[in-house]
Write a protein that holds these residues in place. Structure first.
Motif, PDB file in Angstrom:
ATOM      1  N   GLU A 156      -8.953  10.103  12.492  1.00 31.27           N
ATOM      2  CA  GLU A 156      -8.974   9.932  13.944  1.00 31.27           C
ATOM      3  C   GLU A 156      -7.619   9.449  14.455  1.00 31.27           C
ATOM      4  N   PHE A 157      -6.983   8.535  13.732  1.00 29.74           N
ATOM      5  CA  PHE A 157      -5.651   8.085  14.133  1.00 29.74           C
ATOM      6  C   PHE A 157      -4.650   9.232  14.080  1.00 29.74           C
ATOM      7  N   HIS A 158      -4.789  10.113  13.102  1.00 29.36           N
ATOM      8  CA  HIS A 158      -3.873  11.263  13.045  1.00 29.36           C
ATOM      9  C   HIS A 158      -4.037  12.132  14.287  1.00 29.36           C
ATOM     10  N   ARG A 159      -5.280  12.324  14.724  1.00 29.26           N
ATOM     11  CA  ARG A 159      -5.488  13.120  15.934  1.00 29.26           C
ATOM     12  C   ARG A 159      -4.922  12.429  17.169  1.00 29.26           C
ATOM     13  N   GLN A 160      -4.912  11.085  17.161  1.00 30.56           N
ATOM     14  CA  GLN A 160      -4.421  10.344  18.314  1.00 30.56           C
ATOM     15  C   GLN A 160      -2.895  10.239  18.357  1.00 30.56           C
ATOM     16  N   ASN A 161      -2.286   9.887  17.245  1.00 27.62           N
ATOM     17  CA  ASN A 161      -0.838   9.637  17.281  1.00 27.62           C
ATOM     18  C   ASN A 161      -0.042  10.366  16.190  1.00 27.62           C
ATOM     19  N   GLY A 162      -0.701  11.261  15.443  1.00 30.63           N
ATOM     20  CA  GLY A 162       0.031  12.086  14.483  1.00 30.63           C
ATOM     21  C   GLY A 162       0.377  11.403  13.177  1.00 30.63           C
ATOM     22  N   VAL A 163      -0.171  10.211  12.892  1.00 34.58           N
ATOM     23  CA  VAL A 163       0.176   9.500  11.673  1.00 34.58           C
ATOM     24  C   VAL A 163      -0.282  10.309  10.457  1.00 34.58           C
ATOM     25  N   ILE A 164       0.557  10.353   9.441  1.00 34.01           N
ATOM     26  CA  ILE A 164       0.315  11.135   8.228  1.00 34.01           C
ATOM     27  C   ILE A 164       0.112  10.189   7.053  1.00 34.01           C
ATOM     28  N   THR A 165      -0.920  10.452   6.252  1.00 32.26           N
ATOM     29  CA  THR A 165      -1.221   9.605   5.102  1.00 32.26           C
ATOM     30  C   THR A 165      -1.354  10.462   3.858  1.00 32.26           C
ATOM     31  N   GLY A 166      -0.450  10.242   2.893  1.00 35.18           N
ATOM     32  CA  GLY A 166      -0.508  10.938   1.617  1.00 35.18           C
ATOM     33  C   GLY A 166      -0.828   9.968   0.495  1.00 35.18           C
ATOM     34  N   VAL A 167      -1.288  10.502  -0.630  1.00 37.40           N
ATOM     35  CA  VAL A 167      -1.681   9.688  -1.781  1.00 37.40           C
ATOM     36  C   VAL A 167      -0.984  10.228  -3.029  1.00 37.40           C
TER      37      VAL A 167
END
Length: 470
Positions: A156-167
């Motif tokens: 949801e945060f990615h949809r809001q502000n584009g934050v990207i999370t990789g593992v």
């Protein structure tokens, strides 16, 4: 053997704006240990237009030490660290005027992947601030439902502000895995069985953290997770009801355990890790899988392989962390082609971080081969297997018994001595040699009568096409 793997960093030259990076965790994952090729700061500093602004650790002295070491080193990248500062917590960093663009999370599993933590959820705080994240595996040791909910919150945060999370499931970027997929695609074969085997050298695992399954998650969750993840990458999702597992428990004494108070000596027996675990399962697409993990070898080096079987195809991806290789046998060719892969596994770290930087610059998370949401599914499977193995009935292996013998610590190469003695006694019958790596032997130009031809299969050729390496 031929050689594969060059020092190529996948950087996107078309979008080369500078990226400021911070680290949460000043330990060995982010800054290196003698045990392996993981050293995230070393890999990242080699990329152009990357600079470092923060190192956060509850051990403030260690954080400051890391910053000072990097700033005052004689290395060619020390200038990238000149603006870097030490902080005690991620919130101290966020409240400063030196917010990074991206953060590498290398803290212990018990301090990440949670919706609520005493000092605040690291992932949610960073996502709300619009800071991209690359975090270590496993993503957590929290309950599965909580981790899956966190994954949805991050989406949801990615949809809001584009934050990207990789593992950091680095095997997805390994050259051997890429070559295996290329071979399967070239011959049009779908994996029908995958087998993962990992045995670790336990003598040098001195930190009590790893031996405490409440803090590390245990060996399936903390280590074998890489193999479950790559099995999912090859075959898709695992059916939870199909999982069966068994384990040898911590009451089996290990003969070369580090001395007290290191390793497991101060850990209650019910929190100690199993010595060996074996599991089998089925995938949604019908393929089958098997996993084996053990803490049985002395020394420091791991022994690990991934076997992939398809119709007419066998692929072995070996030793991904140390002197990696791939061995392949393709359709209607009986010999194996083997390739050594350069740089002892380090190239997959470069590829993973290069892809992460490229995803940030192009605002395209689809470039990542492991997102938090996907990594949460891998975590879910490892917990299923770990839980299933805990149901192993008590046996002599899990309780003291006179017939359970221990290996005696030995500083001589007993195996080499035995081979030498055998060669001396029966030199004509003892053949100790590596697997042949000669090119495929010539095949008859016409279809052998014992190999029936099925319409739709490729035309029988004298020899399989040469594998073109990327």
């Amino acid at each position: 053997m031929s050689t594969f793997g060059e020092d190529v960093l996948p950087e996107d030259a078309a979008a080369s704006r500078p990226i400021n990076i911070g680290f949460i965790g000043a330990g060995g994952i982010n800054f290196g240990t003698a045990a392996g090729c993981w050293n995230h700061s070393k890999h990242l500093e080699r990329f152009e237009n990357v600079h470092f602004t923060a190192v956060c650790d509850l051990n403030m002295d260690l954080a400051q030490q890391r910053v000072d070491q990097k700033k005052h080193s004689a290395g060619e990248f020390s200038h990238k660290w000149q603006g870097c500062k030490a902080f005690r917590t991620h919130r101290d960093m966020l409240n400063s005027g030196d917010r990074p663009d991206a953060v590498i999370i290398g803290t212990p599993p018990a301090s990440r992947g949670a919706l609520q933590m005493p000092g605040g959820s690291v992932e949610l705080d960073l996502a709300e601030a619009g800071i991209h994240m690359f975090m270590e595996k496993p993503v957590s040791v929290r309950p599965i439902a909580e981790v899956l909910e966190l994954a949805e919150r991050l989406e949801e945060f990615h949809r809001q502000n584009g934050v990207i999370t990789g593992v950091g499931y680095m095997l997805r970027y390994a050259a051997g895995v890429e070559m295996a997929k290329k071979l399967l695609g070239r011959v049009g074969a779908q994996p029908v069985a995958v087998l993962g085997r990992m045995s670790i050298g336990y003598s040098f695992l001195q930190t009590p953290f790893w031996w405490d399954k409440e803090r590390s998650g245990g060996p399936i969750v903390e280590q074998a997770t890489h193999f479950i993840d790559i099995m999912r990458d090859f075959c898709g999702e695992i059916v939870p009801e199909s999982i069966s597992a068994a384990a040898i428990g911590p009451n089996m004494a290990l003969s070369d355990m580090p001395a007290h108070p290191l390793a497991e000596h101060t850990i209650p027996i019910d929190k100690r890790v199993n010595r060996a675990t074996i599991a089998q399962f089925r995938f949604n697409n019908g393929a089958i899988g098997s996993l084996f993990h053990s803490a049985m070898l002395e020394g420091a080096r791991f022994s690990s392989e991934i076997d992939v079987y398809a119709d007419g195809v066998h692929i072995v991806i070996g030793n991904p962390y140390h002197m990696p290789f791939i061995r392949m046998r393709s359709s209607r060719v009986e010999d194996y082609e083997e390739v050594d892969i350069n740089r002892q596994g380090e190239a997959m770290y470069d590829a993973a971080f290069g892809t992460f930087l490229q995803a940030i610059r192009t605002k395209n998370p689809k470039l990542l081969r492991s997102s938090f949401k996907d990594a949460a599914r891998t975590y879910e499977v490892t917990r299923w297997i770990a839980d299933a193995s805990e149901q192993t009935p008590q046996s002599a292996w899990n309780s003291p018994a006179p017939w359970v013998t221990r290996a005696r610590p030995s500083w001589t190469n007993a195996a080499a001595d035995i081979v030498k003695e055998a060669q001396e006694e029966q030199p004509q019958q003892v053949m100790i040699q590596p697997v042949p790596t000669n090119p495929a032997s010539p095949q008859p130009a016409t279809m052998p009568p014992h190999l029936p031809y099925t319409p739709g299969q490729p035309t029988w050729q004298p020899q399989a096409p040469a594998i073109i390496l990327p």
